[in-house]
Design a protein around this motif. Structure first.
Motif, PDB file in Angstrom:
ATOM      1  N   VAL A  64      -0.278   6.756  -2.982  1.00  0.00           N
ATOM      2  CA  VAL A  64      -1.450   7.592  -2.694  1.00  0.00           C
ATOM      3  C   VAL A  64      -2.350   6.896  -1.680  1.00  0.00           C
ATOM      4  CG1 VAL A  64      -3.498   8.647  -3.698  1.00  0.00           C
ATOM      5  CG2 VAL A  64      -1.346   8.649  -4.974  1.00  0.00           C
ATOM      6  N   ARG A  65      -2.561   5.608  -1.869  1.00  0.00           N
ATOM      7  CA  ARG A  65      -3.409   4.844  -0.946  1.00  0.00           C
ATOM      8  C   ARG A  65      -2.783   4.810   0.454  1.00  0.00           C
ATOM      9  NH1 ARG A  65      -6.368   1.129  -4.170  1.00  0.00           N
ATOM     10  NH2 ARG A  65      -7.257   0.248  -2.259  1.00  0.00           N
ATOM     11  N   LEU A  66      -1.455   4.706   0.493  1.00  0.00           N
ATOM     12  CA  LEU A  66      -0.760   4.693   1.774  1.00  0.00           C
ATOM     13  C   LEU A  66      -0.925   6.023   2.496  1.00  0.00           C
ATOM     14  CD1 LEU A  66       1.169   3.568   3.910  1.00  0.00           C
ATOM     15  CD2 LEU A  66       3.083   4.204   2.427  1.00  0.00           C
ATOM     16  N   GLU A  67      -0.797   7.128   1.771  1.00  0.00           N
ATOM     17  CA  GLU A  67      -0.961   8.442   2.397  1.00  0.00           C
ATOM     18  C   GLU A  67      -2.363   8.605   2.974  1.00  0.00           C
ATOM     19  OE1 GLU A  67       1.094  12.061   0.886  1.00  0.00           O
ATOM     20  OE2 GLU A  67       1.177  10.893  -0.973  1.00  0.00           O
ATOM     21  N   GLU A  68      -3.362   8.145   2.247  1.00  0.00           N
ATOM     22  CA  GLU A  68      -4.742   8.261   2.727  1.00  0.00           C
ATOM     23  C   GLU A  68      -4.941   7.451   4.003  1.00  0.00           C
ATOM     24  OE1 GLU A  68      -6.950   6.894  -0.590  1.00  0.00           O
ATOM     25  OE2 GLU A  68      -6.774   8.773  -1.733  1.00  0.00           O
ATOM     26  N   MET A  69      -4.419   6.221   4.006  1.00  0.00           N
ATOM     27  CA  MET A  69      -4.559   5.365   5.172  1.00  0.00           C
ATOM     28  C   MET A  69      -3.742   5.896   6.344  1.00  0.00           C
ATOM     29  SD  MET A  69      -3.263   2.777   7.199  1.00  0.00           S
ATOM     30  CE  MET A  69      -1.744   2.455   6.314  1.00  0.00           C
ATOM     31  N   TYR A  70      -2.561   6.452   6.042  1.00  0.00           N
ATOM     32  CA  TYR A  70      -1.651   6.952   7.067  1.00  0.00           C
ATOM     33  C   TYR A  70      -2.333   8.023   7.917  1.00  0.00           C
ATOM     34  CZ  TYR A  70       2.698   8.940   8.991  1.00  0.00           C
ATOM     35  OH  TYR A  70       3.699   9.396   9.813  1.00  0.00           O
ATOM     36  N   LYS A  72      -5.348   8.274   8.577  1.00  0.00           N
ATOM     37  CA  LYS A  72      -6.448   7.705   9.369  1.00  0.00           C
ATOM     38  C   LYS A  72      -5.953   6.949  10.596  1.00  0.00           C
ATOM     39  CE  LYS A  72      -9.364   7.277   5.268  1.00  0.00           C
ATOM     40  NZ  LYS A  72     -10.023   6.342   4.317  1.00  0.00           N
ATOM     41  N   VAL A  73      -4.720   6.445  10.548  1.00  0.00           N
ATOM     42  CA  VAL A  73      -4.244   5.625  11.661  1.00  0.00           C
ATOM     43  C   VAL A  73      -3.237   6.350  12.554  1.00  0.00           C
ATOM     44  CG1 VAL A  73      -4.636   3.495  10.404  1.00  0.00           C
ATOM     45  CG2 VAL A  73      -2.382   4.573  10.312  1.00  0.00           C
ATOM     46  N   LEU A  74      -2.846   7.582  12.188  1.00  0.00           N
ATOM     47  CA  LEU A  74      -1.962   8.343  13.068  1.00  0.00           C
ATOM     48  C   LEU A  74      -2.590   8.461  14.453  1.00  0.00           C
ATOM     49  CD1 LEU A  74      -0.653  11.324  10.889  1.00  0.00           C
ATOM     50  CD2 LEU A  74       0.727   9.568  11.998  1.00  0.00           C
ATOM     51  N   PRO A  75      -1.786   8.425  15.532  1.00  0.00           N
ATOM     52  CA  PRO A  75      -0.311   8.316  15.599  1.00  0.00           C
ATOM     53  C   PRO A  75       0.178   6.882  15.778  1.00  0.00           C
ATOM     54  CG  PRO A  75      -1.133   8.870  17.748  1.00  0.00           C
ATOM     55  CD  PRO A  75      -2.352   8.705  16.863  1.00  0.00           C
ATOM     56  N   ASP A 151      -7.762  -3.098   2.874  1.00  0.00           N
ATOM     57  CA  ASP A 151      -8.308  -2.449   4.073  1.00  0.00           C
ATOM     58  C   ASP A 151      -7.904  -0.975   4.070  1.00  0.00           C
ATOM     59  OD1 ASP A 151      -9.397  -1.986   6.607  1.00  0.00           O
ATOM     60  OD2 ASP A 151      -7.566  -2.661   7.635  1.00  0.00           O
ATOM     61  N   PRO A 152      -8.384  -0.188   3.088  1.00  0.00           N
ATOM     62  CA  PRO A 152      -7.924   1.194   2.916  1.00  0.00           C
ATOM     63  C   PRO A 152      -8.200   2.105   4.104  1.00  0.00           C
ATOM     64  CG  PRO A 152      -9.877   0.771   1.595  1.00  0.00           C
ATOM     65  CD  PRO A 152      -9.435  -0.555   2.118  1.00  0.00           C
ATOM     66  N   ASN A 153      -9.151   1.757   4.956  1.00  0.00           N
ATOM     67  CA  ASN A 153      -9.443   2.590   6.120  1.00  0.00           C
ATOM     68  C   ASN A 153      -8.636   2.192   7.350  1.00  0.00           C
ATOM     69  OD1 ASN A 153     -11.406   4.216   4.813  1.00  0.00           O
ATOM     70  ND2 ASN A 153     -12.920   2.572   5.035  1.00  0.00           N
ATOM     71  N   GLY A 154      -7.822   1.146   7.202  1.00  0.00           N
ATOM     72  CA  GLY A 154      -6.980   0.726   8.308  1.00  0.00           C
ATOM     73  C   GLY A 154      -7.727   0.145   9.485  1.00  0.00           C
ATOM     74  N   GLU A 155      -8.900  -0.440   9.232  1.00  0.00           N
ATOM     75  CA  GLU A 155      -9.699  -0.977  10.323  1.00  0.00           C
ATOM     76  C   GLU A 155      -9.012  -2.154  11.008  1.00  0.00           C
ATOM     77  OE1 GLU A 155     -13.440  -1.888   8.605  1.00  0.00           O
ATOM     78  OE2 GLU A 155     -14.006   0.212   8.251  1.00  0.00           O
ATOM     79  N   ARG A 156      -8.185  -2.906  10.246  1.00  0.00           N
ATOM     80  CA  ARG A 156      -7.492  -4.063  10.832  1.00  0.00           C
ATOM     81  C   ARG A 156      -6.006  -3.771  11.085  1.00  0.00           C
ATOM     82  NH1 ARG A 156     -10.628  -6.065   6.734  1.00  0.00           N
ATOM     83  NH2 ARG A 156      -8.831  -6.385   5.342  1.00  0.00           N
ATOM     84  N   PHE A 157      -5.611  -2.513  10.935  1.00  0.00           N
ATOM     85  CA  PHE A 157      -4.226  -2.112  11.161  1.00  0.00           C
ATOM     86  C   PHE A 157      -3.783  -2.525  12.562  1.00  0.00           C
ATOM     87  CE2 PHE A 157      -1.244   0.964  12.954  1.00  0.00           C
ATOM     88  CZ  PHE A 157      -0.240   0.953  12.007  1.00  0.00           C
TER      89      PHE A 157
END
Length: 470
Positions: A64-70, A72-75, A151-157
């Motif tokens: 679930v956490r991955l889907e939420e972050m996904y 936000k960081v697409l594409p 980092d659930p918002n993917g700020e450091r992705f």
């Protein structure tokens, strides 16, 4: 062959395609699905999500956490899910497992390895050492589960690992002779050993590790400077001292207990548990992230540092593969120069063969049921309507005189003790061929020998069935 097809094969399934509610997934070419992904450098990255079909979100909400972050960081991220089955003693069979597979993927906004592509799943779990820690996400060879959760918002992705030379810059490694990390010879292979005194598996693993590395340093001149570096996970400095004492004196250096690098290295090298062995070269490039598994299979370190290569030394694991696949073996003396010579004349033929057959080192073809890894039991039906092209899976080995495996295979097929000796052994077809005595072994003569063997035009001699002799 493109790296995406090497990883996942030719096709993936699109999880959110129309009709998935009825269990019908649309297939898409891998190169099309991941067209904007790059293996290195700037660009979209491919994440491999390993999940269990029979573990609910209530037990672990990582998906679930991955889907939420996904979203936000697409594409910038493309996910390919690899659905496994948790072995918890449940009686479900293939039908229930496929139903769980469909249920797990329906509506997801990414791609997945098809249910019946068991070899692909098996190879990926072996490649990334997925034995524990599922579910998890792997990006460019590193498990980033903890980084995502923090980092659930993917700020450091995409959560890149800091370079080793930055993490260890200025760190004075402790040992018989203290040495700055940057003072290690550039040709020194770095063996990072993550362990703790409170960990029983670490205490049993350490003696074999030290014995193997000592043998490697003596056997091969190019690995004479190999450096074992202890990274302690101990809870006290006293326990840390005991871990150091468990290693062969003079063999290892250690990251000081008080150094911040000791706490930073597990994340930098993607280590999630102990004991762990990560091997890097002098530039910081990771040669193998799952050294513990490789050492267990190759306890004398014949194939150290266990990076992917077209030619390997003959060992017990290789003998098991030879029962199922033909192999080209060059027998040589146990001398460093002879082993180097063998690699130089065998590698061009092996590389040419693997490239022509679209095979990834060390011999896995993503379009065939040809995986040799039997460490995980998937228990899936592998029936598929996809027609498979004719395929001859050949391995390339160096038989080092005096090793148990080389001596065993010589005795098994009746070869004399002449070296160097080039032979091709085909246990499945119960036949073999040997290069004529006196012929010079060169890159060209080896290629001609391999061509004749593959074409079936060699002067074959019969073998007795493998099962009758072992």
């Amino acid at each position: 062959m493109d790296w995406r097809e090497k990883l996942f094969g030719r096709v993936l399934i699109k999880c959110d395609s129309s009709g998935t509610q009825n269990g019908k997934f649309e297939t898409v070419q891998t190169l099309e699905a991941l067209s904007d992904c790059v293996e290195d450098g700037e660009g979209a990255v491919c994440g491999i999500y390993f999940s269990f079909a029979n573990i609910s979100d209530k037990s672990d909400d990582f998906g679930v956490r991955l889907e939420e972050m996904y979203k936000k960081v697409l594409p910038r991220l493309k996910v390919v899910e690899v659905v496994l089955w948790a072995h918890v003693g449940t009686p479900e069979g293939p039908v229930e497992r496929e139903a769980g597979f469909i249920r797990n993927l329906t509506g997801k906004s990414w791609f997945a390895v098809p249910f019946h592509d068991v070899d692909i799943k098996r190879r990926l779990t072996q490649k990334y050492s997925i034995a524990v820690g599922v579910p998890t996400l792997v990006i460019r060879g590193r498990a980033v589960r903890d980084a995502l959760l923090s980092d659930p918002n993917g700020e450091r992705f995409p959560w890149p690992a800091p370079p080793l030379d930055e993490v260890l810059k200025g760190v004075l490694l402790e040992g018989a002779e203290k040495k700055l990390y940057e003072e290690l010879p550039i040709d020194a292979v770095r063996v990072f050993y993550f362990a703790a005194h409170w960990c029983p598996p670490c205490r049993s693993f350490a003696p074999g590790l030290c014995t193997a590395l000592s043998a490697v340093r003596k056997r091969r001149s190019k690995y004479a400077n190999t450096q074992l570096i202890l990274v302690s996970s101990d809870r006290s400095e006293q326990s840390y001292a005991r871990t150091i004492a468990s290693l062969t004196p003079g063999l290892a250096l250690s990251v000081p207990w008080s150094s911040p690098a000791r706490l930073a290295l597990p994340a930098a090298l993607g280590v999630a548990g102990i004991p762990a062995l990560v091997i890097a070269d002098g530039t910081g490039k990771i040669l193998t992230a799952n050294g513990r598994q490789h050492l267990t299979a190759d306890p004398t370190g014949l194939n150290f540092p266990w990076s992917q290569r077209p030619v390997s030394a003959l060992n017990e694991q290789a003998l098991l593969k030879m029962a199922r696949h033909p192999a080209v073996v060059l027998f040589v003396d146990d001398e460093d120069a002879e082993i180097e010579f063998s690699e130089s004349v065998l590698a061009p033929s092996a590389e040419s063969y693997y490239e022509e057959c679209s095979i990834q080192y060390p011999g896995f073809c993503p379009y065939q049921n040809s995986s040799d890894d039997e460490s995980m039991d998937f228990d899936y039906s592998t029936k598929t309507s996809r027609k498979k092209k004719p395929f001859k899976h050949v391995m390339f080995y160096i038989g080092i005189d005096g090793t148990d495996s080389a001596d065993m295979i010589r005795e098994h097929i009746g070869l004399d003790d002449a070296v160097p000796l080039l032979t091709a052994i085909d246990f499945p077809k119960q036949r073999m061929v040997t290069m004529k005595y006196g012929d010079e072994i060169t890159t060209d003569s080896v290629q001609n020998f391999v061509d004749a063997f593959l074409s079936g035009n060699a002067d074959f001699k019969p073998l007795k069935p493998y099962t009758q002799k072992c």
